[in-house]
Design an enzyme around this catalytic site. Structure first.
Site, PDB file in Angstrom:
ATOM      1  N   ALA A   1      32.550  15.009  21.565  1.00 40.95           N
ATOM      2  CA  ALA A   1      32.188  14.044  22.611  1.00 40.95           C
ATOM      3  C   ALA A   1      32.570  14.588  23.980  1.00 40.95           C
ATOM      4  CB  ALA A   1      32.939  12.722  22.378  1.00 40.95           C
TER       5      ALA A   1
ATOM      6  N   TYR B   1      31.824   5.821  29.502  1.00 42.95           N
ATOM      7  CA  TYR B   1      32.417   6.340  28.259  1.00 42.95           C
ATOM      8  C   TYR B   1      32.587   5.217  27.237  1.00 42.95           C
ATOM      9  CZ  TYR B   1      36.150   8.091  25.161  1.00 42.95           C
ATOM     10  OH  TYR B   1      36.907   8.441  24.056  1.00 42.95           O
TER      11      TYR B   1
ATOM     12  N   ASN C   1      45.700   5.223  21.985  1.00 40.05           N
ATOM     13  CA  ASN C   1      46.076   6.447  22.710  1.00 40.05           C
ATOM     14  C   ASN C   1      46.717   7.450  21.765  1.00 40.05           C
ATOM     15  OD1 ASN C   1      45.794   4.344  24.893  1.00 40.05           O
ATOM     16  ND2 ASN C   1      46.078   6.226  26.063  1.00 40.05           N
TER      17      ASN C   1
HETATM   18  N1  LIG Z   1      42.567  11.570  22.391  1.00 39.55           N
HETATM   19  C1  LIG Z   1      42.492  10.246  22.411  1.00 39.55           C
HETATM   20  O1  LIG Z   1      43.468   9.556  22.759  1.00 39.55           O
HETATM   21  C2  LIG Z   1      41.218   9.544  21.998  1.00 39.55           C
HETATM   22  C3  LIG Z   1      41.174   8.141  22.052  1.00 39.55           C
HETATM   23  C4  LIG Z   1      40.013   7.492  21.675  1.00 39.55           C
HETATM   24  C5  LIG Z   1      38.921   8.213  21.229  1.00 39.55           C
HETATM   25  N2  LIG Z   1      38.978   9.577  21.195  1.00 39.55           N
HETATM   26  C6  LIG Z   1      37.791  10.297  20.713  1.00 39.55           C
HETATM   27  O2  LIG Z   1      38.200  11.213  19.708  1.00 39.55           O
HETATM   28  C7  LIG Z   1      37.335  12.343  19.719  1.00 39.55           C
HETATM   29  C8  LIG Z   1      38.151  13.624  19.816  1.00 39.55           C
HETATM   30  O3  LIG Z   1      38.856  13.614  21.053  1.00 39.55           O
HETATM   31  P1  LIG Z   1      39.987  14.679  21.421  1.00 39.55           P
HETATM   32  O4  LIG Z   1      41.051  13.954  22.146  1.00 39.55           O
HETATM   33  O5  LIG Z   1      40.344  15.478  20.220  1.00 39.55           O
HETATM   34  O6  LIG Z   1      39.226  15.565  22.504  1.00 39.55           O
HETATM   35  P2  LIG Z   1      38.925  17.164  22.535  1.00 39.55           P
HETATM   36  O7  LIG Z   1      38.258  17.438  23.843  1.00 39.55           O
HETATM   37  O8  LIG Z   1      40.158  17.914  22.213  1.00 39.55           O
HETATM   38  O9  LIG Z   1      37.895  17.311  21.341  1.00 39.55           O
HETATM   39  C9  LIG Z   1      36.502  17.166  21.476  1.00 39.55           C
HETATM   40  C10 LIG Z   1      35.860  18.380  20.835  1.00 39.55           C
HETATM   41  O10 LIG Z   1      34.431  18.220  20.822  1.00 39.55           O
HETATM   42  C11 LIG Z   1      33.839  19.442  21.230  1.00 39.55           C
HETATM   43  N3  LIG Z   1      32.516  19.118  21.755  1.00 39.55           N
HETATM   44  C12 LIG Z   1      32.235  18.377  22.862  1.00 39.55           C
HETATM   45  N4  LIG Z   1      30.895  18.251  22.985  1.00 39.55           N
HETATM   46  C13 LIG Z   1      30.339  18.926  21.960  1.00 39.55           C
HETATM   47  C14 LIG Z   1      28.990  19.147  21.550  1.00 39.55           C
HETATM   48  N5  LIG Z   1      27.971  18.643  22.249  1.00 39.55           N
HETATM   49  N6  LIG Z   1      28.768  19.884  20.437  1.00 39.55           N
HETATM   50  C15 LIG Z   1      29.804  20.394  19.718  1.00 39.55           C
HETATM   51  N7  LIG Z   1      31.092  20.211  20.061  1.00 39.55           N
HETATM   52  C16 LIG Z   1      31.356  19.481  21.167  1.00 39.55           C
HETATM   53  C17 LIG Z   1      34.805  20.008  22.255  1.00 39.55           C
HETATM   54  O11 LIG Z   1      34.635  21.392  22.474  1.00 39.55           O
HETATM   55  C18 LIG Z   1      36.140  19.659  21.609  1.00 39.55           C
HETATM   56  O12 LIG Z   1      36.556  20.669  20.708  1.00 39.55           O
HETATM   57  C19 LIG Z   1      36.370  12.127  20.878  1.00 39.55           C
HETATM   58  O13 LIG Z   1      35.183  11.543  20.373  1.00 39.55           O
HETATM   59  C20 LIG Z   1      37.093  11.136  21.763  1.00 39.55           C
HETATM   60  O14 LIG Z   1      36.200  10.373  22.550  1.00 39.55           O
HETATM   61  C21 LIG Z   1      40.096  10.261  21.581  1.00 39.55           C
END
Ligand SMILES: NC(=O)c1ccc[n+]([C@@H]2O[C@H](COP(=O)([O-])OP(=O)(O)OC[C@H]3O[C@@H](n4cnc5c(N)ncnc54)[C@H](O)[C@@H]3O)[C@@H](O)[C@H]2O)c1
Length: 317
Positions: A81, A147, A176
């Site tokens: 994402a 978002y 979070n």
């Molecule tokens: N970290 C948090 O607190 C949190 C909270 C709520 C939701 N989320 C959701 O959890 C998921 C993972 O988040 P995260 O914190 O690990 O972020 P992150 O940025 O570490 O991981 C996202 C990964 O997706 C990859 N990516 C992005 N767009 C892409 C595409 N079009 N094709 C292929 N790969 C792609 C990125 O390179 C990255 O490795 C996301 O969907 C995020 O919205 C995270």
């Protein structure tokens, strides 16, 4: 054992999810375009013969579908994402492409190739400023960013596809998430990763607003386990559930805990509140417990101690 495809595998939550699934004995197909993820996050996974990594853009039509057609996984965990709320405000078109269009393509890949289950990384951001505390799944959803809106739309897209075409969808509303490998470089990263980096460097932190804003912080190991349960546990029904602890921690609490572990650190500084910051965020964990048997295990003080102890530069006394 199952065969699970993980999008966003090289990211923070993705890489921990991959490690957890491999440790449980599953075969894992990782997908990432390395937009924000790093190959180094998968340094453990790449040594496993049960793991393969594919560089592709999930939002590019045909790309994921082609791979799913070849690999025929039992489940897809869709984590890829645009993860920055701020970036979704400055670039709503990119938010649509990475957070809505990509989800539709995941749903289509599952439909076309008979994937039995899709697990989706949703977010507490769908609740907006959370009029109800703790936020419950059936309560009001009023996202206050592109978002959050895209996450809500993605849940509907996937649940609609699943109901129509006969696959199970689990929407995981993460609160979070914190832990090792979280990238602290962006000012909008998880607050714990930013605090941890600054405390490690012996610098103080800046608290925007009065510091009484709270979050429901959940350790990434707990989230990885929740993803594995959602993807592999038998007899789950489609639905959405909070992935949270049900406990609130304020930024002042965080600073106090870090200060306790690292007493030589400077006191926090205060700066004016940032527009769009949510003041309170707390989830009700009951539905995930009832529907999936998932309960978070790690308390924030313990999770922070582990995070601090991981750093070679810091000795916890
Ligand atoms: N970290 C948090 O607190 C949190 C909270 C709520 C939701 N989320 C959701 O959890 C998921 C993972 O988040 P995260 O914190 O690990 O972020 P992150 O940025 O570490 O991981 C996202 C990964 O997706 C990859 N990516 C992005 N767009 C892409 C595409 N079009 N094709 C292929 N790969 C792609 C990125 O390179 C990255 O490795 C996301 O969907 C995020 O919205 C995270």
């Amino acid at each position: 054992m199952g065969k699970i495809l993980v999008t966003g595998a090289a990211g923070f939550i993705g890489s921990h999810t991959v490690d957890f699934l491999l440790a449980e004995g599953h075969k894992v197909i990782g997908v990432d375009n390395f937009r924000t993820g790093r190959k180094g996050n998968l340094s453990r996974a790449v040594d496993s013969r049960d793991f393969s990594l594919h560089e592709l853009d999930v939002s590019a039509p045909g790309a994921l579908g082609g791979l799913v057609g070849v690999e025929r996984p039992d489940a897809i965990i869709h984590l890829a994402a645009l993860v920055s709320v701020q970036e979704s405000m400055t670039n709503p078109a990119l938010n649509f492409s990475l957070n809505v269009q990509a989800t539709h393509l995941v749903a289509e890949a599952a439909r076309t190739h008979g994937v039995g289950r899709v697990v989706f990384a949703s977010s507490a951001a769908i609740y907006g400023d959370a009029p109800e505390q703790p936020a419950r799944e059936a309560g009001e959803k009023s996202p206050v960013s592109p978002y959050g809106a895209a996450k809500l739309a993605s849940e509907a897209l996937l649940l609609g596809h699943g109901a129509t075409f006969g696959f199970t969808v689990r929407c995981q509303r993460y609160f979070n998430v914190y832990g090792p490998r979280q990238d602290p470089s962006s000012p909008y990263s998880g607050v714990i990763s930013i605090f941890a980096k600054r405390y490690r460097e012996g610098r103080g932190v800046t608290i925007y607003g009065d510091g009484r804003q709270t979050r429901d912080f959940i350790a990434v190991g707990d989230v990885a386990r929740a993803n594995a349960i959602a993807a592999t546990r038998a007899n789950l029904f489609s639905g959405a559930a909070n992935i949270c602890t049900g406990r609130e921690t304020s930024l002042l609490d965080l600073a106090e805990i870090f200060g306790r572990y690292l007493p030589a650190s400077p006191l926090p500084e205060h700066a004016p509140a940032r527009s769009g910051d949510i003041l309170r965020s707390l989830g009700d964990p009951g539905k995930a417990a009832a529907e999936m048997g998932f309960t978070a295990n790690v308390r924030v003080a313990d999770g922070l101690a582990a995070l601090i102890a991981e750093s070679a530069e810091v000795v916890v006394t």
